[in-house]
Design a protein around this motif. Structure first.
Motif, mmCIF file in Angstrom:
data_model
loop_
_atom_site.group_PDB
_atom_site.id
_atom_site.type_symbol
_atom_site.label_atom_id
_atom_site.label_comp_id
_atom_site.label_asym_id
_atom_site.label_seq_id
_atom_site.Cartn_x
_atom_site.Cartn_y
_atom_site.Cartn_z
ATOM 1 N N ALA A 68 -46.084 -6.401 -6.716
ATOM 2 C CA ALA A 68 -46.363 -6.212 -8.139
ATOM 3 C C ALA A 68 -46.280 -4.731 -8.513
ATOM 4 O O ALA A 68 -45.887 -4.383 -9.636
ATOM 5 C CB ALA A 68 -47.740 -6.761 -8.491
ATOM 6 N N SER A 69 -46.626 -3.857 -7.580
ATOM 7 C CA SER A 69 -46.554 -2.428 -7.850
ATOM 8 C C SER A 69 -45.118 -1.976 -8.045
ATOM 9 O O SER A 69 -44.827 -1.129 -8.906
ATOM 10 C CB SER A 69 -47.202 -1.633 -6.709
ATOM 11 N N ALA A 70 -44.203 -2.529 -7.253
ATOM 12 C CA ALA A 70 -42.790 -2.172 -7.409
ATOM 13 C C ALA A 70 -42.287 -2.556 -8.795
ATOM 14 O O ALA A 70 -41.557 -1.790 -9.442
ATOM 15 C CB ALA A 70 -41.962 -2.851 -6.326
ATOM 16 N N VAL A 71 -42.703 -3.720 -9.281
ATOM 17 C CA VAL A 71 -42.301 -4.166 -10.617
ATOM 18 C C VAL A 71 -42.906 -3.254 -11.683
ATOM 19 O O VAL A 71 -42.219 -2.822 -12.623
ATOM 20 C CB VAL A 71 -42.724 -5.622 -10.852
ATOM 21 N N ALA A 72 -44.192 -2.943 -11.558
ATOM 22 C CA ALA A 72 -44.869 -2.102 -12.549
ATOM 23 C C ALA A 72 -44.228 -0.721 -12.623
ATOM 24 O O ALA A 72 -44.063 -0.161 -13.715
ATOM 25 C CB ALA A 72 -46.349 -1.978 -12.206
ATOM 26 N N GLN A 73 -43.864 -0.169 -11.491
ATOM 27 C CA GLN A 73 -43.257 1.161 -11.479
ATOM 28 C C GLN A 73 -41.869 1.141 -12.106
ATOM 29 O O GLN A 73 -41.493 2.080 -12.823
ATOM 30 C CB GLN A 73 -43.224 1.687 -10.045
ATOM 31 N N GLN A 74 -41.114 0.078 -11.885
ATOM 32 C CA GLN A 74 -39.804 -0.050 -12.532
ATOM 33 C C GLN A 74 -39.955 -0.152 -14.049
ATOM 34 O O GLN A 74 -39.198 0.476 -14.804
ATOM 35 C CB GLN A 74 -39.068 -1.276 -11.982
ATOM 36 N N GLN A 75 -40.924 -0.938 -14.489
ATOM 37 C CA GLN A 75 -41.158 -1.087 -15.927
ATOM 38 C C GLN A 75 -41.582 0.241 -16.546
ATOM 39 O O GLN A 75 -41.167 0.580 -17.666
ATOM 40 C CB GLN A 75 -42.219 -2.158 -16.172
ATOM 41 N N HIS A 76 -42.403 0.987 -15.837
ATOM 42 C CA HIS A 76 -42.877 2.273 -16.352
ATOM 43 C C HIS A 76 -41.715 3.257 -16.486
ATOM 44 O O HIS A 76 -41.609 3.972 -17.494
ATOM 45 C CB HIS A 76 -43.949 2.833 -15.423
ATOM 46 N N GLN A 77 -40.850 3.299 -15.487
ATOM 47 C CA GLN A 77 -39.693 4.188 -15.561
ATOM 48 C C GLN A 77 -38.763 3.790 -16.704
ATOM 49 O O GLN A 77 -38.196 4.651 -17.395
ATOM 50 C CB GLN A 77 -38.944 4.193 -14.233
ATOM 51 N N ALA A 78 -38.612 2.482 -16.918
ATOM 52 C CA ALA A 78 -37.783 2.016 -18.040
ATOM 53 C C ALA A 78 -38.394 2.440 -19.373
ATOM 54 O O ALA A 78 -37.678 2.809 -20.312
ATOM 55 C CB ALA A 78 -37.636 0.499 -17.983
ATOM 56 N N LEU A 79 -39.721 2.403 -19.468
ATOM 57 C CA LEU A 79 -40.400 2.845 -20.690
ATOM 58 C C LEU A 79 -40.155 4.326 -20.938
ATOM 59 O O LEU A 79 -39.869 4.735 -22.075
ATOM 60 C CB LEU A 79 -41.901 2.565 -20.570
ATOM 61 N N LEU A 80 -40.236 5.144 -19.903
ATOM 62 C CA LEU A 80 -39.979 6.569 -20.062
ATOM 63 C C LEU A 80 -38.547 6.820 -20.529
ATOM 64 O O LEU A 80 -38.299 7.681 -21.382
ATOM 65 C CB LEU A 80 -40.256 7.302 -18.747
#
Length: 244
Positions: free
Chosen positions: A66-78
């Motif tokens: 789940a952390s890998a997914v959250a980090q990908q989503q965060h980078q996409a937001l940036l």
């Protein structure tokens, strides 16, 4: 033969139990990480003696995938914020870049939205969830600040004052271009979010807990439809923030 078969069965069950148990890396504030192994349920983790001084409302537990997914989503937001700022001029671009910089400074994880309070876990079997896989747990003492984020001119931690409302904290800063004027969001330490009226015409007294984030988002219809659901994406990252 029967004895050998029984011994083999016991060995297999033991191996299965070990496989099913969780491995948790615990990150206490300002201390070296701890490793907890063999925790089959949440109670096995939260009742560890070395965690007795933890402030559980602010603890965060995450799972590796789940952390890998959250980090990908965060980078996409940036990336999305960077693209939006490039399409705006002057004050609008500066405001968007401010929000991007604030979010770039936080780290996110695949937070599991479960009750961590040891008493609740022990009393309610439904809260004592099984642990299987790799987890991280962040714990620490009760904070003494709240954090302002979003379209404000002075983001960052502010001293927590009992009785002080969300609107009171926002009265001490100025809104940036495109900032919402009628509502703000509180992200509580346990990951809950609350949309809070803060304008003179709808103001409601809502007190954030220590460790909360007060987020002033983008006003609806201020920019183009490209900004639809942007506040929701930002709030998702804020609920998954690793505690400072």
């Amino acid at each position: 033969m029967r004895t050998a078969a029984l011994a083999s069965l016991i060995l297999s069950l033991g191996s299965l139990s070990a496989f099913a148990a969780g491995t948790i890396t615990v990150y206490p504030e300002h201390a070296q990480p701890l490793k907890v192994t063999g925790a089959q349920t949440l109670a096995d983790l939260v009742t560890q003696p070395q965690l007795t001084q933890s402030w559980w409302p602010g603890a965060v537990i995450s799972e590796r995938q789940a952390s890998a997914v959250a980090q990908q989503q965060h980078q996409a937001l940036l990336g999305r914020l960077a693209a939006l700022s490039a399409d705006e001029d002057a004050d609008d671009a500066a405001a968007i870049n401010s929000v991007r910089q604030q979010l770039a400074a936080i780290k996110v994880t695949g937070r599991q939205f479960i009750t961590l309070d040891p008493d609740s876990v022990r009393v309610s079997p439904g809260n004592n969830v099984p642990l299987e896989g790799d987890y991280s747990l962040w714990v620490g003492p009760q904070p003494t600040t709240v954090t302002l984020m979003g379209l404000v001119n002075a983001p960052g931690p502010k001293p927590f004052t009992p009785g002080k409302s969300v609107a009171d904290y926002l009265d001490e800063v100025s809104r940036l271009s495109g900032g919402e004027r009628s509502y703000a969001w509180v992200v509580y330490p346990d990951g809950r979010t609350q949309k809070t009226p803060v304008a003179y015409w709808n103001k409601r007294h809502v007190e954030p807990m220590p460790g909360s984030i007060i987020f002033l988002g983008f006003a609806e219809h201020t920019f183009t439809s490209s900004y639809d659901d942007l506040n929701e994406q930002i709030l998702r990252s804020l609920t998954q923030r690793i505690p400072d």
